[in-house]
Design an enzyme around this catalytic site. Sequence first.
Site, PDB file in Angstrom:
ATOM      1  N   ASP A 298      25.291 -27.411 -40.571  1.00 30.37           N
ATOM      2  CA  ASP A 298      24.235 -26.497 -41.005  1.00 30.37           C
ATOM      3  C   ASP A 298      23.211 -26.264 -39.903  1.00 30.37           C
ATOM      4  O   ASP A 298      22.766 -25.138 -39.670  1.00 30.37           O
ATOM      5  CB  ASP A 298      23.497 -27.075 -42.223  1.00 30.37           C
ATOM      6  CG  ASP A 298      24.247 -26.874 -43.528  1.00 30.37           C
ATOM      7  OD1 ASP A 298      24.761 -25.762 -43.737  1.00 30.37           O
ATOM      8  OD2 ASP A 298      24.312 -27.813 -44.320  1.00 30.37           O
ATOM      9  N   ILE A 299      22.806 -27.349 -39.257  1.00 27.79           N
ATOM     10  CA  ILE A 299      21.667 -27.287 -38.341  1.00 27.79           C
ATOM     11  C   ILE A 299      21.985 -26.494 -37.077  1.00 27.79           C
ATOM     12  O   ILE A 299      21.189 -25.650 -36.643  1.00 27.79           O
ATOM     13  CB  ILE A 299      21.204 -28.717 -37.996  1.00 27.79           C
ATOM     14  CG1 ILE A 299      20.568 -29.359 -39.227  1.00 27.79           C
ATOM     15  CG2 ILE A 299      20.220 -28.703 -36.836  1.00 27.79           C
ATOM     16  CD1 ILE A 299      20.273 -30.831 -39.065  1.00 27.79           C
TER      17      ILE A 299
END
Length: 407
Positions: free
Chosen positions: A180-181
Amino acid sequence: MTGPLNGLRVVDLTQVLSGPFCTMVLADLGADVVKVEPPQGDVSRAWGPHPAATGGAPVEGGYGGYFASVNRNKRGVVLDLKTEDGRAGLHRLLDGADAVVENYRVGVMERLGLDYETLHARHPRLVYVCVRGFGDPRTGAGPYATWPAFDIVAQAMGGLMGITGSDADHPTKVGPGVGDIFPGVLAAVGLLAAVRHAERTGEGQLVDVAMYDAVLSLCERVVYQQSITGVPPRPQGNTHPLLCPYGVVATGDGFVTVAAPSDHHWRLLTELMGRPGLGTDERYATNEDRLSRAGEVYRHIEDWSRALTTEGVVGVLGGRIPCGPVASAADILDDPHARARQMLVELPHPGGSTVTVAGSAIKFTATPSAPFRPAPLLGEHTDEVLAARATTGASGPTGGAPEGTDG
């Protein structure tokens, strides 16, 4: 907010992690980020851990640590995008915005009548950023375009789990949500690039980042290794397939990373260990030699390191050989480096307590960002923000949220 992005206006339609991390990066750097949530709020508001409220009951519209970390420095607005009033309110926000960011699954924004083409026709300078599990068909229609995704799926399919773990039989996900990051970080970079183009030409555009693609780019080594050798890279624990020594060794009370793959560093390491003969031994003369005898190399190092504490090993090698202890979160909170670099930030939390979050790793000398502000309560700034955009009021907080968020 101050900071190098002061004046940049971003409308944030994202939820959970990938999109909120993107807009958090921008907000930390001074952008005015308005987080638009459905009446029930971002689902991650409910995710813990939750600090105890000093006044008793939790504050209405509050949140736990997950939400607090990646939604700081943003203003919060509630709009029901399933209603005409909610969509009208969004258009008022977009009238003066530089960019909008969303991380819904393919087709959700189309069903709301807020797809890229519709927004581009009405707001031609607007940069439209989307973060999806497998990308937007407009930039490349892959076979998984409509599949939902979370961090662990991106880590698995993008190649990260295929090279992480103790061995090939135990693929392991990376602890932090890099699936996600990292897409969120790339989306922030893409947004800024597209805003620069819009400033020059007056033309907005779609910026599309797939979680799968981002993780694959993060794993760049696996692509060229496979291409050149024809052998798929596999998990091999805490050592490196191309460099030696470059791994984790045990001490008397913990673990230390040691990276001395160059011949110079290897000889220096053996001298610091008090075993210079290893540095002149032809069996370990080059990185390739050491790779072919990696098990022996690490045993020699651990014969030395296990006789010392972690602090002792770092005391000998620190500043001479790239090394560092394997730190826990508790260790990091006590590390003077993290404090000196403002990487630990305490924020007030609804209910009267505080929560410590990770700071911004991007530092500036001329345009430092302002002190961090806590994440907003649900709809905390609705009246303030919409009053500044139009003479009519905001939509009421009724109805549901669009479904299908990636990451």
